[in-house]
Design a protein around this motif. Structure first.
Motif, short mmCIF file in Angstrom:
data_model
loop_
_atom_site.label_atom_id
_atom_site.label_comp_id
_atom_site.label_asym_id
_atom_site.label_seq_id
_atom_site.Cartn_x
_atom_site.Cartn_y
_atom_site.Cartn_z
N CYS A 154 4.41 -53.54 -71.48
CA CYS A 154 5.81 -53.97 -71.45
C CYS A 154 6.05 -55.40 -71.90
O CYS A 154 7.10 -55.70 -72.44
CB CYS A 154 6.42 -53.71 -70.08
N ILE A 155 5.13 -56.32 -71.69
CA ILE A 155 5.53 -57.72 -71.88
C ILE A 155 4.95 -58.44 -73.09
O ILE A 155 5.24 -59.59 -73.32
CB ILE A 155 5.21 -58.57 -70.62
N GLU A 169 11.26 -53.03 -79.31
CA GLU A 169 11.37 -51.60 -79.05
C GLU A 169 10.29 -50.79 -79.77
O GLU A 169 9.85 -49.77 -79.28
CB GLU A 169 12.76 -51.08 -79.45
N GLU A 193 6.34 -48.79 -72.63
CA GLU A 193 6.62 -48.40 -71.25
C GLU A 193 5.64 -49.07 -70.30
O GLU A 193 4.53 -49.40 -70.66
CB GLU A 193 6.51 -46.88 -71.09
N CYS A 194 6.07 -49.24 -69.06
CA CYS A 194 5.23 -49.94 -68.08
C CYS A 194 4.18 -48.98 -67.50
O CYS A 194 4.47 -47.84 -67.18
CB CYS A 194 6.12 -50.48 -66.97
N GLY A 196 2.70 -49.59 -64.70
CA GLY A 196 2.66 -49.79 -63.25
C GLY A 196 2.22 -51.20 -62.91
O GLY A 196 2.31 -51.64 -61.77
N LEU A 210 3.25 -43.64 -63.26
CA LEU A 210 3.56 -44.32 -64.53
C LEU A 210 2.41 -44.23 -65.51
O LEU A 210 2.60 -43.92 -66.69
CB LEU A 210 3.94 -45.78 -64.24
#
Ligand code: SF4
Ligand code: SF4
Lengths: 297, 185
Positions: A154-155, A169, A193-194, A196, A210
């Motif tokens: 995600c980051i 994206e 997507e994460c 977790g 997740l």
């Protein structure tokens, strides 16, 4: 081209749970003539626990390292780890943009911060400064027939205003590097997507869901392997794959590589430098598959 | 769904405090729900993130600070990335944790215990000492079986050092924490 050289911030996980990322990053950069000058006596950036506790404390922990890098006379710090990257970047940004915030941070430090260097991920340098083209003639053992999904987490590219790299994206940097190394990159809709993140210990139940989703999707697409750039993502998908299988009644054996390992493999770097034996899910069937497909061709 | 009686529980200073500490203009949130739709943790949150924003706007301090969501937020920044009003929602969630911590609201004890063990480890050694962190966490929570199955996977690979990686400047790190505590007394 003159030799690329940077201050280097390895991050704590590189000394433990992601030592194969650290080893392969160093090996790869050396082979590509990129000099990594380790920041002397660097300390932990505080990761999520620090910024979840207080922003000034978090910036002071990161800021100490930025100041050490500036003392080395370097204007850019590289790190392999997205979590360190976010913390170092955030600290640098806030210290540079607000005198008030800077004063609060300096109050916690032995020595006040003067210059704030730029911070980038190793991936960013490989993609932007070297580029997939610059890699192509170094590929000795193309990853022919290896079907991979690239998972950025995600980051690494988010939020875009802070990270200023690739797309938030649909990032493509790892895809392009993997393609340059000869792999087949499958379109993976869960790229950012994460997994977790850091709740694996305290709320494993949530992480199982997740990370399970990510493995389900990768398997459905027919991937031979997942490629990551983040120690936490790699850990949740590889080390915890057995737990995920148990929780979700699945039986995946999907190897989860760091992109540096696969690039190093394709460049023919010695196995010891790639730390393939540190991966939990055995990567050898996937890697041996490449050789077989090569023979058949 | 949990309902909140708005008129009984309003704390008018709360939103201003959150705005000031996060630097975000919370009144700009018009409840489009993009953050909630993007949030990977919505399925595990007791209050979805857009609703947290609304509760802050309406001064529902207690409901917000007592929620699980603020501790479960993984700081993935999907919400921040997709907010059409440029609100750094993840930063707001961070600030809510800061306030909850200061004022003694802790819904997810294990999450906080993990964060605390992590920071204690950094304070002591300058870098995270993974095994020490886990031992500390087990002591804090009494959860002996947490990840016991991972040990046999990691130890033979030498992935977890049995000794801490103390740095030369570890005293400087301890001083950062000490000064932080003094500043926030
Ligand atoms: S995305 Fe932004 S505007 Fe929309 S509900 Fe969330 S915080 Fe409010
Ligand atoms: S940062 Fe937190 S609230 Fe925002 S999307 Fe991620 S988990 Fe949800």
């Amino acid at each position: 081209m003159s030799k690329l050289s940077y201050a280097y911030y390895p991050g704590c996980s590189g000394q433990g749970t992601s030592m194969e990322y650290e080893a392969s990053t160093r090996g790869l950069c050396e082979a590509l003539d990129i000099e990594l000058k380790e920041i002397p006596d660097w300390s932990c950036c505080g990761s999520t626990p620090a910024h979840a506790c207080d922003h000034v404390l978090s910036a002071a922990l990161s800021g100490r390292n930025l100041a050490l890098a500036a003392d080395m006379g370097e204007d850019c710090v590289l790190t392999p780890c997205p979590s360190c990257l976010t913390n170092l970047k955030n600290a640098g940004r806030h210290i540079a943009h607000s005198d008030d915030f800077k004063a609060k941070v300096n109050k916690l430090l032995d020595e006040p911060i003067n210059e704030v260097p730029d911070v980038k991920s190793v991936l960013q340098i490989l993609f932007e400064d070297l580029g997939p083209e610059g890699l192509k003639d170094k590929i000795l053992k193309p990853l022919k027939g290896l079907k991979v999904v690239t998972y950025y987490g995600c980051i690494l590219t988010r939020p875009p205003k802070l990270m200023e790299f690739d797309s938030e994206e649909n990032p493509i940097s790892m895809d392009e590097l993997m393609k340059a190394a000869g792999a087949e990159v499958l379109p993976f809709p869960l790229k950012t997507e994460c997994c977790g993140a850091s709740h694996g210990v305290a709320r494993k139940d949530l992480v199982m869901k997740l990370s399970g989703k990510l493995l389900d999707m990768a398997a459905q697409l027919g991937a031979d392997a997942v490629v990551t750039a983040c120690p936490l993502c790699q850990m949740n998908l590889d080390l915890r794959q057995g737990q995920v299988n148990q929780a979700n009644k699945t039986s995946y054996k999907l190897p989860v590589f760091y992109y540096t390992q696969l690039l190093g493999w394709a460049m023919g770097l010695p196995q010891a430098q790639l730390g393939l034996d540190k991966l939990c899910v055995d990567p050898m069937p996937a890697l041996n598959g490449i050789a077989k497909k090569e023979d058949a061709a | 769904m949990q309902t909140v009686n708005l008129t009984d529980t309003v704390d008018r200073t709360f939103m201003e405090k959150v705005m000031e500490e996060s630097g975000q203009v919370l009144s700009q949130c018009y409840q489009c729900g993009n953050c909630t739709a993007s949030c990977p943790y919505t399925f595990g949150f007791d209050i979805p993130v857009s609703r947290v924003m609304r509760l802050v706007q309406t001064g529902q301090k207690k409901a917000v600070l007592e929620s699980s969501s603020i501790w479960l937020c993984a700081s993935c920044t999907s919400c921040t990335t997709r907010c059409p009003n440029n609100i750094d929602v993840a930063c707001v969630m961070d600030v809510l944790r800061h306030i909850a911590r200061r004022e003694g609201f802790v819904k997810e004890r294990r999450v906080k215990a993990f964060f605390d063990s992590f920071l204690d480890s950094v304070r002591k050694h300058g870098r995270v000492f993974e095994i020490g962190l886990m031992v500390d966490y087990v002591c804090k929570t009494g959860r002996f079986w947490t990840d016991m199955d991972l040990g046999p996977k990691m130890l033979p690979k030498g992935k977890m050092s049995l000794r801490p990686h103390d740095i030369k400047g570890k005293d400087a790190i301890a001083r950062i924490f000490k000064r932080f505590e003094e500043e926030n007394k």
